[in-house]
Design a protein around this motif. Structure first.
Motif, mmCIF file in Angstrom:
data_model
loop_
_atom_site.group_PDB
_atom_site.id
_atom_site.type_symbol
_atom_site.label_atom_id
_atom_site.label_comp_id
_atom_site.label_asym_id
_atom_site.label_seq_id
_atom_site.Cartn_x
_atom_site.Cartn_y
_atom_site.Cartn_z
ATOM 1 N N ALA A 217 0.824 -1.215 0.000
ATOM 2 C CA ALA A 217 0.000 0.000 0.000
ATOM 3 C C ALA A 217 0.854 1.260 0.000
ATOM 4 C CB ALA A 217 -0.928 -0.003 1.211
ATOM 5 N N ALA A 218 2.069 1.168 0.549
ATOM 6 C CA ALA A 218 2.950 2.338 0.625
ATOM 7 C C ALA A 218 3.385 2.841 -0.752
ATOM 8 C CB ALA A 218 4.180 2.006 1.471
ATOM 9 N N HIS A 219 3.158 2.057 -1.799
ATOM 10 C CA HIS A 219 3.439 2.535 -3.157
ATOM 11 C C HIS A 219 2.380 3.531 -3.630
ATOM 12 C CE1 HIS A 219 6.831 -0.072 -4.138
ATOM 13 N NE2 HIS A 219 6.188 -1.070 -3.561
ATOM 14 N N PHE A 220 1.236 3.573 -2.912
ATOM 15 C CA PHE A 220 0.113 4.384 -3.389
ATOM 16 C C PHE A 220 -0.503 5.274 -2.304
ATOM 17 C CE2 PHE A 220 0.158 0.049 -5.176
ATOM 18 C CZ PHE A 220 0.578 0.342 -6.467
ATOM 19 N N ILE A 221 -0.271 4.941 -1.051
ATOM 20 C CA ILE A 221 -0.855 5.669 0.076
ATOM 21 C C ILE A 221 0.277 6.282 0.894
ATOM 22 C CG2 ILE A 221 -2.196 5.443 2.209
ATOM 23 C CD1 ILE A 221 -3.662 3.083 0.895
ATOM 24 N N LYS A 222 0.150 7.552 1.222
ATOM 25 C CA LYS A 222 1.212 8.244 1.944
ATOM 26 C C LYS A 222 0.717 8.728 3.305
ATOM 27 C CE LYS A 222 4.551 12.039 1.566
ATOM 28 N NZ LYS A 222 5.064 13.144 0.722
ATOM 29 N N ASP A 223 1.343 8.207 4.366
ATOM 30 C CA ASP A 223 1.073 8.650 5.746
ATOM 31 C C ASP A 223 -0.421 8.711 6.056
ATOM 32 O OD1 ASP A 223 3.761 8.989 6.604
ATOM 33 O OD2 ASP A 223 3.873 10.862 5.479
ATOM 34 N N GLN A 224 -1.122 7.622 5.776
ATOM 35 C CA GLN A 224 -2.555 7.579 6.055
ATOM 36 C C GLN A 224 -2.940 6.249 6.680
ATOM 37 O OE1 GLN A 224 -3.825 8.899 1.963
ATOM 38 N NE2 GLN A 224 -5.270 10.169 3.112
ATOM 39 N N LEU A 225 -4.170 6.213 7.178
ATOM 40 C CA LEU A 225 -4.706 5.018 7.821
ATOM 41 C C LEU A 225 -4.959 3.926 6.788
ATOM 42 C CD1 LEU A 225 -5.909 3.903 10.561
ATOM 43 C CD2 LEU A 225 -8.123 4.774 9.745
ATOM 44 N N LEU A 226 -4.492 2.716 7.070
ATOM 45 C CA LEU A 226 -4.779 1.572 6.204
ATOM 46 C C LEU A 226 -6.064 0.881 6.651
ATOM 47 C CD1 LEU A 226 -3.847 -0.339 3.898
ATOM 48 C CD2 LEU A 226 -2.695 -1.702 5.659
ATOM 49 N N MET A 227 -6.205 0.718 7.970
ATOM 50 C CA MET A 227 -7.409 0.108 8.530
ATOM 51 C C MET A 227 -7.408 0.317 10.038
ATOM 52 S SD MET A 227 -6.548 -3.967 8.559
ATOM 53 C CE MET A 227 -5.273 -4.656 9.621
ATOM 54 N N THR A 228 -8.539 0.047 10.654
ATOM 55 C CA THR A 228 -8.659 0.065 12.109
ATOM 56 C C THR A 228 -9.073 -1.317 12.571
ATOM 57 O OG1 THR A 228 -9.346 2.384 12.104
ATOM 58 C CG2 THR A 228 -9.842 1.106 14.079
ATOM 59 N N ILE A 229 -8.417 -1.832 13.622
ATOM 60 C CA ILE A 229 -8.811 -3.129 14.168
ATOM 61 C C ILE A 229 -9.412 -2.933 15.558
ATOM 62 C CG2 ILE A 229 -7.159 -4.470 12.835
ATOM 63 C CD1 ILE A 229 -5.332 -4.556 15.234
ATOM 64 N N ARG A 230 -10.418 -3.759 15.884
ATOM 65 C CA ARG A 230 -11.083 -3.694 17.186
ATOM 66 C C ARG A 230 -11.132 -5.086 17.781
ATOM 67 N NH1 ARG A 230 -16.055 -0.269 14.784
ATOM 68 N NH2 ARG A 230 -14.925 1.680 14.415
ATOM 69 N N ASN A 231 -10.824 -5.181 19.084
ATOM 70 C CA ASN A 231 -10.876 -6.481 19.740
ATOM 71 C C ASN A 231 -12.230 -6.694 20.402
ATOM 72 O OD1 ASN A 231 -10.877 -5.061 22.155
ATOM 73 N ND2 ASN A 231 -8.782 -5.608 22.712
ATOM 74 N N LYS A 232 -12.375 -7.778 21.153
ATOM 75 C CA LYS A 232 -13.667 -8.138 21.736
ATOM 76 C C LYS A 232 -14.140 -7.133 22.777
ATOM 77 C CE LYS A 232 -11.733 -11.105 25.358
ATOM 78 N NZ LYS A 232 -11.809 -12.430 26.000
ATOM 79 N N ASP A 233 -13.216 -6.349 23.336
ATOM 80 C CA ASP A 233 -13.578 -5.341 24.333
ATOM 81 C C ASP A 233 -13.862 -3.979 23.714
ATOM 82 O OD1 ASP A 233 -13.214 -7.177 26.465
ATOM 83 O OD2 ASP A 233 -11.041 -6.862 26.335
ATOM 84 N N GLY A 234 -13.795 -3.902 22.381
ATOM 85 C CA GLY A 234 -14.059 -2.644 21.699
ATOM 86 C C GLY A 234 -12.860 -1.722 21.615
ATOM 87 N N LEU A 235 -11.700 -2.181 22.082
ATOM 88 C CA LEU A 235 -10.499 -1.354 22.009
ATOM 89 C C LEU A 235 -10.018 -1.274 20.564
ATOM 90 C CD1 LEU A 235 -8.560 -2.620 25.163
ATOM 91 C CD2 LEU A 235 -9.940 -0.536 24.933
ATOM 92 N N GLU A 236 -9.697 -0.075 20.112
ATOM 93 C CA GLU A 236 -9.310 0.155 18.724
ATOM 94 C C GLU A 236 -7.811 0.389 18.589
ATOM 95 O OE1 GLU A 236 -11.475 3.280 16.909
ATOM 96 O OE2 GLU A 236 -13.396 2.228 16.977
ATOM 97 N N LYS A 237 -7.292 -0.054 17.454
ATOM 98 C CA LYS A 237 -5.889 0.191 17.136
ATOM 99 C C LYS A 237 -5.786 0.568 15.667
ATOM 100 C CE LYS A 237 -1.330 -2.020 16.912
ATOM 101 N NZ LYS A 237 -0.582 -3.291 17.096
ATOM 102 N N PRO A 238 -5.291 1.770 15.365
ATOM 103 C CA PRO A 238 -5.130 2.152 13.959
ATOM 104 C C PRO A 238 -3.893 1.495 13.354
ATOM 105 C CG PRO A 238 -4.376 3.920 15.379
ATOM 106 C CD PRO A 238 -4.916 2.855 16.291
ATOM 107 N N ILE A 239 -4.015 1.018 12.137
ATOM 108 C CA ILE A 239 -2.879 0.480 11.387
ATOM 109 C C ILE A 239 -2.548 1.500 10.303
ATOM 110 C CG2 ILE A 239 -2.000 -1.437 10.012
ATOM 111 C CD1 ILE A 239 -2.667 -2.190 12.901
ATOM 112 N N MET A 240 -1.392 2.126 10.440
ATOM 113 C CA MET A 240 -1.021 3.237 9.571
ATOM 114 C C MET A 240 -0.022 2.809 8.497
ATOM 115 S SD MET A 240 -2.737 5.777 10.887
ATOM 116 C CE MET A 240 -1.963 7.133 9.982
ATOM 117 N N VAL A 241 -0.082 3.502 7.364
ATOM 118 C CA VAL A 241 0.980 3.421 6.368
ATOM 119 C C VAL A 241 1.913 4.592 6.648
ATOM 120 C CG1 VAL A 241 1.580 3.540 3.930
ATOM 121 C CG2 VAL A 241 -0.504 2.355 4.641
ATOM 122 N N SER A 242 3.099 4.290 7.128
ATOM 123 C CA SER A 242 4.065 5.343 7.460
ATOM 124 C C SER A 242 4.954 5.610 6.254
ATOM 125 C CB SER A 242 4.920 4.921 8.656
ATOM 126 O OG SER A 242 4.108 4.691 9.785
ATOM 127 N N GLY A 243 5.134 6.885 5.953
ATOM 128 C CA GLY A 243 5.908 7.227 4.765
ATOM 129 C C GLY A 243 5.059 6.971 3.537
#
Length: 481
Positions: A243-269
């Motif tokens: 994705a880093a070939h096409f997306i610059k410093d943006q969110l790729l996706m967000t993951i959520r666990n069973k407790d609703g806690l969120e973690k952003p997965i970023m494309v860095s650079g």
């Protein structure tokens, strides 16, 4: 009398187990979950007539726990099963190296992989497969028969194919081999359209993708088609790197666990492409394929062509087990950058097109191409001089000095679509400029295995920009837009 006999038998079982038939010890009643499992394990191991081993009982108990989750993605692997799974993730499979398709004469070999057992023993494209290990092969059972032939096999095991070549029947006994599926296939199509097919997001796929992309750029690529059809996913880290070939410093996706806690997965650079991008997907595009396609669609960096994707919007972790096996367990659900769910929903394409070749043609137009020449034989198709192996369905039908081709395919060449009018019960063919309607029992329509074929002559009369010829058992369809 029968009731009395039943009670006596029940008491006998309880007495053999060493328990009072009418009371349970306080210790057993208060036992925690682990001691309950261990207690039952010992009872079965010590007393059951089958003399089941503790290891077999433990394996069965683990499998029972996993099955109770009703989650197809959570799996327990033994040591050997784990090795097979990791090999599959990395793009390997046990086989002989052929691709199958079918027509009115049966199931035939559409492609033979180079340096495969099939090529080394002499199988050819166009050979019709009559039997596998003495089991007759038909269109409806071909996958099942092949799976049965491979079941329980290891590298070096052999299968026997009965082949019809012309009027001759030949028999081939072929050793199975662990085959590596090429992760990346790249081609430069005419009009500066680059084509890059990715079979899986394996650990090293990003390196192969980068090398192939750079090679296409060196050939003055003007636009790019990324083919994710039949790509079942793989590693998220690989998806990030690609994705880093096409997306610059943006969110790729967000993951959520069973407790609703969120973690952003970023494309860095990363960088942003300065050329049009089209992504091909189908119902087998899943997991990391959907992560990548979903992000590219959300950011309007690509047009998506094909059909709705699989809808695997959850991620798994692989946790090692003491015996060398592992538990692959679903731990999070993921969402696209615009917070759209994927699980059981999938990615909806911008242009819905059914059929592998029709999808490829639509993607070619969406990438900016103006001219299409498609050559169809029984075993492959050639799009603007670039050959693609395996058509999958009957490519054309000869009847009454006319040629019938799949309706969706020829309408894709017209940059049009096939629809259905419920009121009139007629098939609708349109490219936005010209519309024609046909009954399925029309002389200009043939139905074969649930697929409609339309007369090439009829299409030319309604859409004159499409021309066709039939030379040496090859159909040539051409159009300019």
């Amino acid at each position: 009398m029968q009731r009395y006999r039943f009670i006596c038998i029940t008491m006998l079982i309880l007495l053999i187990a060493g328990l009072s038939p009418f009371s349970l010890s306080a210790k057993a009643a208060e036992a925690d979950s682990s001691s309950k499992i261990n207690e039952i394990l010992q009872m079965i191991h010590t007393n059951h007539l089958s003399d089941a081993s503790e290891e077999d009982l433990i394996e069965a108990a683990i499998q029972g726990m996993v099955d109770s989750l009703d989650d197809p993605y959570t799996e327990y692997f033994s040591k050997d099963e784990l090795a097979d799974y990791l090999k599959a993730v990395e793009g390997g499979y046990l086989g002989i190296g052929i691709t199958m398709a079918h027509d009115e004469n049966g199931v035939y070999i559409a492609d033979v992989a180079k340096a495969s057992p099939a090529s080394q023993i002499g199988l050819l494209k166009g050979d019709y497969i009559q039997r596998i290990n003495e089991k007759k092969l038909t269109f409806n059972n071909s996958d099942i028969v092949f799976e049965e032939a491979l079941s329980g096999s290891v590298e070096g095991s052999k299968i026997t194919l009965s082949i019809k070549r012309g009027n001759e029947i030949k028999s081939f006994t072929i050793p199975l081999k662990t085959m590596d599926i090429p992760t990346v296939t790249a081609k430069m199509l005419p009009e500066g359209v680059g084509y890059l097919a990715l079979s899986g997001f394996t650990a090293d796929a990003d390196k192969a993708f980068t090398a192939a992309l750079n090679e296409l750029k060196s050939q003055r690529m003007k636009s790019l088609i990324i083919d994710l059809r039949y790509n079942g996913g793989g590693y998220i880290e690989t998806a990030k790197a690609i994705a880093a070939h096409f997306i610059k410093d943006q969110l790729l996706m967000t993951i959520r666990n069973k407790d609703g806690l969120e973690k952003p997965i970023m494309v860095s650079g990363g960088t942003k492409a300065d050329y049009p991008i089209v992504i091909l997907v189908n119902e087998y595009s899943a997991s990391a394929s959907e992560v990548f396609a979903g992000a590219m669609q959300d950011y309007k960096l690509a047009e998506i062509v094909g059909v709705n994707t699989y809808g695997k919007g959850v991620t798994q972790n692989i946790m090692p087990v003491y015996n060398g096996g592992a538990l692959k367990i679903t731990t999070e659900e993921y969402f696209t950058p615009k917070d759209n769910p994927v699980n059981h929903i999938g990615i909806k394409p911008d242009h819905e097109v059914k059929g592998d070749v029709a999808q490829m043609i639509k993607a070619y137009y969406a990438a900016g191409a103006k001219k299409v020449q498609l050559k169809l034989t029984k075993t492959d198709y050639t799009l603007n001089q670039i050959q693609f192996a395996g058509y999958g369905v009957e490519a054309y039908i000869e009847k009454n000095k006319d040629i019938f081709v799949p309706t969706r395919l020829i309408m894709a060449i017209a940059d049009g679509v096939v629809g259905w009018d419920n009121e009139s019960k007629l098939m609708v063919l349109t490219n936005g400029k010209v519309t024609t309607m046909l009954a399925t029992n029309s002389v200009n329509i043939l139905m074969r295995d649930g697929i409609s074929y339309v007369s090439a002559s009829y299409i030319h009369s309604k859409f004159p920009e499409i021309s066709w010829t039939f030379i040496n058992k090859t159909v040539i369809l051409e159009a300019s837009h």
